[in-house]
Motif scaffolding. Structure first.
Motif, short mmCIF file in Angstrom:
data_model
loop_
_atom_site.label_atom_id
_atom_site.label_comp_id
_atom_site.label_asym_id
_atom_site.label_seq_id
_atom_site.Cartn_x
_atom_site.Cartn_y
_atom_site.Cartn_z
N ALA A 124 0.74 -1.39 0.05
CA ALA A 124 -0.02 -0.15 -0.14
C ALA A 124 0.94 1.21 0.04
CB ALA A 124 -0.90 -0.03 1.29
N PRO A 125 1.54 1.41 -0.99
CA PRO A 125 2.66 2.57 -0.93
C PRO A 125 1.85 3.96 -1.23
CG PRO A 125 2.31 1.42 -3.25
CD PRO A 125 1.59 0.61 -2.20
N GLY A 126 2.26 4.84 -0.40
CA GLY A 126 1.75 6.02 -0.33
C GLY A 126 0.41 6.29 0.48
N GLU A 127 0.14 5.00 1.24
CA GLU A 127 -0.91 5.20 2.23
C GLU A 127 -0.57 5.65 3.77
OE1 GLU A 127 -4.18 4.59 1.76
OE2 GLU A 127 -3.97 4.20 -0.23
N ARG A 128 -1.16 6.70 4.14
CA ARG A 128 -0.77 7.14 5.50
C ARG A 128 -1.03 6.19 6.47
NH1 ARG A 128 2.97 10.42 7.29
NH2 ARG A 128 2.66 11.22 9.37
N ARG A 129 -2.01 5.38 6.49
CA ARG A 129 -2.38 4.09 7.46
C ARG A 129 -2.80 3.00 6.72
NH1 ARG A 129 -6.75 6.24 11.39
NH2 ARG A 129 -5.79 4.33 12.81
N VAL A 130 -1.97 1.82 7.10
CA VAL A 130 -2.39 0.58 6.49
C VAL A 130 -3.17 -0.21 7.69
CG1 VAL A 130 -1.70 -1.54 5.54
CG2 VAL A 130 -0.74 0.64 4.97
N ILE A 131 -4.32 -0.55 7.45
CA ILE A 131 -5.25 -1.16 8.39
C ILE A 131 -5.48 -2.38 8.21
CG2 ILE A 131 -7.44 -0.83 9.98
CD1 ILE A 131 -5.43 1.37 10.31
N VAL A 132 -5.31 -3.63 8.86
CA VAL A 132 -5.78 -4.80 8.75
C VAL A 132 -6.63 -5.46 9.84
CG1 VAL A 132 -3.53 -5.35 7.28
CG2 VAL A 132 -3.52 -5.69 9.84
N ASP A 133 -7.22 -6.61 9.58
CA ASP A 133 -7.84 -7.43 10.74
C ASP A 133 -7.08 -8.62 11.07
OD1 ASP A 133 -9.09 -9.46 9.33
OD2 ASP A 133 -9.96 -8.23 8.13
N ARG A 134 -7.15 -9.17 12.16
CA ARG A 134 -6.47 -10.19 12.67
C ARG A 134 -6.70 -11.42 11.88
NH1 ARG A 134 -5.47 -11.54 18.46
NH2 ARG A 134 -6.83 -9.64 19.07
N GLU A 135 -7.88 -11.56 11.44
CA GLU A 135 -8.03 -12.90 10.57
C GLU A 135 -7.69 -12.77 9.22
OE1 GLU A 135 -9.64 -15.50 11.81
OE2 GLU A 135 -9.42 -14.54 13.50
N GLU A 136 -7.36 -11.75 8.81
CA GLU A 136 -6.98 -11.42 7.42
C GLU A 136 -5.39 -12.33 7.63
OE1 GLU A 136 -5.29 -8.24 4.08
OE2 GLU A 136 -6.60 -7.58 6.00
N VAL A 137 -4.46 -11.53 8.79
CA VAL A 137 -3.11 -11.88 9.05
C VAL A 137 -3.10 -13.57 9.19
CG1 VAL A 137 -1.20 -11.57 10.32
CG2 VAL A 137 -2.52 -9.88 9.54
N TYR A 138 -4.06 -13.94 10.05
CA TYR A 138 -4.09 -15.52 10.38
C TYR A 138 -4.36 -16.37 9.29
CZ TYR A 138 -4.20 -14.46 15.50
OH TYR A 138 -4.02 -14.28 16.66
N GLU A 139 -5.12 -15.90 8.44
CA GLU A 139 -5.40 -16.74 6.97
C GLU A 139 -4.17 -16.82 6.40
OE1 GLU A 139 -8.41 -14.98 4.93
OE2 GLU A 139 -10.04 -15.56 6.59
#
Length: 235
Positions: A124-139
């Protein structure tokens, strides 16, 4: 003659050292600069978003902070765009540099999770904040599962807690939503990334077994009050 005759008064001590914060203080830094120096030594990093007053002190006194850290064989790394700074061991062939802080000892899932977070951040270049959820990472980490599901889930939770509380590369941004700190891209260098990705891909393909080599994170200090899950594979 009494001892008091040789002891300077508080007024005299303050006159001799205008930077003194208490009686007998021989320090020469302002209070906020001392605090930012202490936070850098405690680690893992100082953030402008989280500690704006400390960040201002660091930017204002960067040269003297860098000099004080050099006295301890530490290098100041500062990113003024994303506003965070941390320390790492000086790298030079001119002298034998002692280790000033302990490197963080990671588990296999710790390093794998760091890679996933790093990949999500860089995607996500240029994005000031990169938001994720836990399940996305776990998957994304499911391919590394070994043993039963409950043990793997517990180990995932342990790695997630270390990312949030010990390394502080995840910050809560809502219900089950977390912001990835830009700091994550500095925790492992490009050579380590390539090596670890290669190992993980071979393990995922069933071509390799066991754990990867221990990964050290520069000046990120180990908190001995927290222990890893003994059932996790150490990296």
């Amino acid at each position: 003659m009494s001892d008091s005759a040789d002891t300077p008064t508080e007024v005299e001590a303050s006159a001799q050292n205008p930077s003194a914060l208490w009686f007998g203080d021989t320090g020469t830094l302002g209070e906020r600069t001392r605090r930012v120096l202490l936070e850098l030594l405690k680690g893992p990093y100082v953030s402008g978003a989280q500690s704006p007053q400390l960040w201002s002190a660091l930017v204002a006194d960067e040269a003297i902070v860098r000099s004080r850290l050099h006295d301890l064989f530490l290098e100041l790394v500062i990113d003024k765009i994303d506003e965070f700074a941390f320390t790492r061991k000086v790298v030079t062939e001119e002298v034998d540099v002692p280790a000033a802080v302990r490197s963080e000892r990671l588990t296999f899932l710790d390093t794998a999770m760091l890679l996933v977070l790093r990949q999500l951040l860089l995607a996500a270049p240029g994005e000031r904040r990169v938001i994720v959820d836990r399940e996305e990472v776990y998957e994304r980490l499911a391919i590394y599962r070994t043993g039963d599901e409950s043990t793997f889930q517990r180990n995932l939770n342990g790695a997630w807690n270390r990312m949030s509380n010990r390394l502080r590369v995840l910050h809560k941004a809502g219900e089950e939503r977390f912001e990835i700190s830009p700091m994550v891209k500095f925790l492992i260098d490009e050579d380590q990334v390539r090596e670890l990705i290669d190992v993980y891909e071979r393990i995922a393909a069933g071509e390799a077994k066991g754990s990867v080599a221990e990964a050290g994170l520069g000046s990120v200090e180990t908190d001995d009050s927290q222990t890893d899950d003994p059932e996790e594979d150490e990296a």
